[in-house]
Design an enzyme around this catalytic site. Structure first.
Site, mmCIF file in Angstrom:
data_model
loop_
_atom_site.group_PDB
_atom_site.id
_atom_site.type_symbol
_atom_site.label_atom_id
_atom_site.label_comp_id
_atom_site.label_asym_id
_atom_site.label_seq_id
_atom_site.Cartn_x
_atom_site.Cartn_y
_atom_site.Cartn_z
ATOM 1 N N ASP A 65 22.389 57.934 -98.149
ATOM 2 C CA ASP A 65 20.988 57.533 -98.138
ATOM 3 C C ASP A 65 20.322 58.254 -99.299
ATOM 4 O O ASP A 65 20.215 59.480 -99.288
ATOM 5 C CB ASP A 65 20.333 57.915 -96.815
ATOM 6 C CG ASP A 65 18.991 57.231 -96.623
ATOM 7 O OD1 ASP A 65 18.216 57.150 -97.609
ATOM 8 O OD2 ASP A 65 18.710 56.786 -95.499
ATOM 9 N N ILE A 90 16.919 63.182 -96.310
ATOM 10 C CA ILE A 90 16.322 63.318 -94.980
ATOM 11 C C ILE A 90 14.927 62.704 -94.961
ATOM 12 O O ILE A 90 14.049 63.073 -95.732
ATOM 13 C CB ILE A 90 16.271 64.795 -94.549
ATOM 14 C CG1 ILE A 90 17.695 65.308 -94.355
ATOM 15 C CG2 ILE A 90 15.459 64.948 -93.255
ATOM 16 C CD1 ILE A 90 17.790 66.719 -93.861
ATOM 17 N N HIS A 91 14.761 61.752 -94.046
ATOM 18 C CA HIS A 91 13.477 61.103 -93.812
ATOM 19 C C HIS A 91 13.470 60.716 -92.335
ATOM 20 O O HIS A 91 14.374 61.112 -91.590
ATOM 21 C CB HIS A 91 13.303 59.887 -94.735
ATOM 22 C CG HIS A 91 14.425 58.915 -94.641
ATOM 23 N ND1 HIS A 91 14.450 57.901 -93.723
ATOM 24 C CD2 HIS A 91 15.590 58.839 -95.336
ATOM 25 C CE1 HIS A 91 15.589 57.219 -93.857
ATOM 26 N NE2 HIS A 91 16.292 57.767 -94.823
ATOM 27 N N GLY A 92 12.506 59.990 -91.894
ATOM 28 C CA GLY A 92 12.359 59.701 -90.469
ATOM 29 C C GLY A 92 13.586 59.135 -89.790
ATOM 30 O O GLY A 92 13.971 59.582 -88.713
#
Length: 156
Positions: free
Chosen positions: A9, A13-15
């Site tokens: 990704d 780090i994201h939701g």
């Protein structure tokens, strides 16, 4: 090894990663493996604040993690988080034992071929994915756990 999920990704780090994926796999630690992030103290700080309090985040450079896996067994339920498949391919060559990679966020731009809503690849990334497949590693494309898993080979 207790590697529960290997995910690509480019947002790291994201939701979705911090909550949906980590909860779905009961992740105890997220290992970000990315040279650029390793050298960026601001990115490291943001990554640690973005995850639930009970999830530990550790950031490694790619070659550094290659040395770690030769000497250390991963015992906690772990997500390995990458920005591209070339780094995974390198680490497989260094002895990383995995059977599957989840590609979930590779943004489109003018240098990339769109394969799905969430995954666009350069020629180099496509070659790395195909090399991983040749090594017996399944590549699935899936944004969030509730989405259907799509075999990368059907998109290529």
């Amino acid at each position: 090894m207790a590697i529960e999920l290997v995910r690509i990704d480019d947002r790291l780090i994201h939701g979705q990663v911090a909550t949906t994926w980590s909860r779905n796999f009961n992740i105890e630690q997220i290992l970000i493996i990315d040279d650029k992030t390793k050298g960026d103290p601001v990115a490291a700080s943001v990554a640690n604040y973005a995850v639930p309090a009970d999830v530990k985040v550790i950031i490694f450079g790619v070659a550094q993690f290659g040395e770690v896996i030769k000497k250390t067994e991963i015992k906690k339920k772990t997500m390995l988080l990458f920005t591209n498949p070339m780094d995974i391919l390198y680490l497989v060559g260094q002895g990383l034992k995995i059977t599957e990679v989840n590609a979930g966020g590779m943004r489109f731009n003018g240098n990339r071929k769109r394969l799905s809503k969430a995954v666009s690849v350069t020629e180099e990334e496509n070659k790395a994915f195909n090399d991983l497949i040749s090594n017996g590693i399944h590549i699935n494309v899936q944004m969030v756990p509730k989405d259907p898993r799509v075999d990368y080979r059907t998109l290529n």
